[in-house]
Design a protein around this motif. Sequence first.
Motif, PDB file in Angstrom:
ATOM      1  N   PRO A   1       0.806  -1.225   0.000  1.00  0.00           N
ATOM      2  CA  PRO A   1       0.000   0.000   0.000  1.00  0.00           C
ATOM      3  C   PRO A   1       0.839   1.275   0.000  1.00  0.00           C
ATOM      4  O   PRO A   1       0.380   2.302  -0.505  1.00  0.00           O
ATOM      5  N   GLN A   2       2.051   1.233   0.541  1.00  0.00           N
ATOM      6  CA  GLN A   2       2.876   2.440   0.542  1.00  0.00           C
ATOM      7  C   GLN A   2       3.186   2.890  -0.885  1.00  0.00           C
ATOM      8  O   GLN A   2       3.105   4.075  -1.213  1.00  0.00           O
TER       9      GLN A   2
ATOM     10  N   ALA B   1     -12.978  -4.171   1.297  1.00  0.00           N
ATOM     11  CA  ALA B   1     -13.218  -2.820   0.780  1.00  0.00           C
ATOM     12  C   ALA B   1     -12.414  -1.777   1.544  1.00  0.00           C
ATOM     13  O   ALA B   1     -11.929  -0.803   0.961  1.00  0.00           O
ATOM     14  N   THR B   2     -12.277  -1.991   2.842  1.00  0.00           N
ATOM     15  CA  THR B   2     -11.518  -1.027   3.645  1.00  0.00           C
ATOM     16  C   THR B   2     -10.052  -1.017   3.242  1.00  0.00           C
ATOM     17  O   THR B   2      -9.432   0.047   3.117  1.00  0.00           O
ATOM     18  N   GLU B   3      -9.487  -2.188   3.029  1.00  0.00           N
ATOM     19  CA  GLU B   3      -8.086  -2.267   2.610  1.00  0.00           C
ATOM     20  C   GLU B   3      -7.886  -1.673   1.222  1.00  0.00           C
ATOM     21  O   GLU B   3      -6.880  -1.003   0.950  1.00  0.00           O
ATOM     22  N   ARG B   4      -8.836  -1.908   0.327  1.00  0.00           N
ATOM     23  CA  ARG B   4      -8.737  -1.327  -1.012  1.00  0.00           C
ATOM     24  C   ARG B   4      -8.770   0.187  -0.945  1.00  0.00           C
ATOM     25  O   ARG B   4      -7.996   0.871  -1.632  1.00  0.00           O
ATOM     26  N   ALA B   5      -9.663   0.720  -0.127  1.00  0.00           N
ATOM     27  CA  ALA B   5      -9.760   2.177  -0.019  1.00  0.00           C
ATOM     28  C   ALA B   5      -8.474   2.773   0.543  1.00  0.00           C
ATOM     29  O   ALA B   5      -8.014   3.831   0.095  1.00  0.00           O
ATOM     30  N   PHE B   6      -7.892   2.070   1.512  1.00  0.00           N
ATOM     31  CA  PHE B   6      -6.632   2.570   2.082  1.00  0.00           C
ATOM     32  C   PHE B   6      -5.501   2.503   1.063  1.00  0.00           C
ATOM     33  O   PHE B   6      -4.696   3.440   0.934  1.00  0.00           O
TER      34      PHE B   6
ATOM     35  N   GLY C   1       3.535   8.041   0.499  1.00  0.00           N
ATOM     36  CA  GLY C   1       3.235   6.619   0.565  1.00  0.00           C
ATOM     37  C   GLY C   1       2.305   6.351   1.713  1.00  0.00           C
ATOM     38  O   GLY C   1       1.094   6.233   1.546  1.00  0.00           O
ATOM     39  N   ILE C   2       2.857   6.227   2.882  1.00  0.00           N
ATOM     40  CA  ILE C   2       2.085   6.211   4.131  1.00  0.00           C
ATOM     41  C   ILE C   2       2.691   7.299   4.984  1.00  0.00           C
ATOM     42  O   ILE C   2       3.654   7.084   5.714  1.00  0.00           O
ATOM     43  N   GLY C   3       2.150   8.510   4.860  1.00  0.00           N
ATOM     44  CA  GLY C   3       2.794   9.670   5.455  1.00  0.00           C
ATOM     45  C   GLY C   3       2.422   9.822   6.923  1.00  0.00           C
ATOM     46  O   GLY C   3       1.481   9.268   7.432  1.00  0.00           O
TER      47      GLY C   3
END
Length: 438
Positions: free
Chosen positions: A380-381, A423-428, A436-438
């Motif tokens: 995800p980053q 869905a939550t993981e996709r949105a994140f 990335g992940i700030g």
Amino acid sequence: MSQRPYRRPRPLSPLREHLRDTFWFAPTLALVLVCVVWGLIDAFDTALLESLQADRDFGTVRTLISWAEDAKVVVTTVSSAMMTFIGVVFSISLVAVQMAAGNFSPRIVRIFIRSRISKLTFSVFLSTFLLSLLVLTSYDSETDPRKVVSVPLFQGALTLLMVGLSLLLFIAYVTQTLQLMKVGPVVERVTKESFRVLHRMPAQDSAPAPAPLSAEVTFVPHHGRAGTLRDVHVARLVRTARRKDVVLRIIPRIGDFVVPGMQVVAVHGGREGLPARRVLQSSLSVGTERTFHQDLGFGLRQLSDIGLRALSPAVNDPTTAVQCIDRIVHFLAAAAHLPLGAVQHQDGDGVVRLVQDGPGWGDLVDLGFTELRGRAVGDPQVSRRLMASFDDLLRFVPDERREPLLRHRALLVQAVERWLPEATERAFALEADRQGIG
């Protein structure tokens, strides 16, 4: 297709770039120069000694002999220790290059080869060693001020000055080597090299649409070793085409691999006769690897390689990949409003004489994002940084250049949706974030 105004030929430009990609030229030139300088200073020492002896100033001669003998101890120590010092520095270089190639990409080794500090350090070290040997040969075993024929006073002083310069350069060299073992300075250096190529592109495309080329009269095949087309001597080809009143077209792009027999130059026109094939073939430089001289996409290739290696399971360093994406966005943002693709080079009269194909906007976008996008699905980053990249570039690129960015953005969204069931993981993972992940 953009038109680039013809610039006055610079015969040494390709040669200079090729010499920068070698490590032997600078030290060799330094050794030759130190021999010349030593010869001049030796003549000056000899003239000074002869002048003092002619004036019967033997007291000053004795003082010079005393100073020279004191310097001889240092010169002897330098000549015996400098090679060991050079060996230590060379070992540091090999370790740094090996670590950088393993951690980043084998293609960034050329950064060390082209480094001015590295070449200057080795040149000064070797010059100091050679100078100390030459100075030792100038010492005279005779101590009588009336009979002595050589007192290398200024030669010894020059050797001490070179030793001091060597120590300062050693500090600068170690500092730079440590910097180039970190990913930040490496990707910054690659980006700077890429911008040097980008700045040679025309600033705007205000010329009218170019006329179509006439039919090809002949093709020139490649002769010699197989390899990568590194650069083209544009000025020579333009002059040749002008003399023969033809238009030349380079078939492969810079960075393409060519083999013997492959067509590399197309000749259009030819009312004044065809150019000599030897001249055309010698104007195309083929080497073992790509260079930055005229290769617009080589920087993106290196940044993508570093990011891919960082995302491999063996390394698993998404932060490095994010740093590479930052520089890719930086480069694409600068190229977004520049004319890309094929370029027509004109002669002094404004007549097109050379046509050279180059990467277009879509090619650069694909080169920068395709492979990293494929590896970003499970991280995800990286996916968040890519989403921010697409959004930022889409805000200010021209409308005709939005399609490649929209396509990559849509493909990233589809891949993440297939990979993450929640869905939550996709949105994140699909939230735009410049860190990335700030």
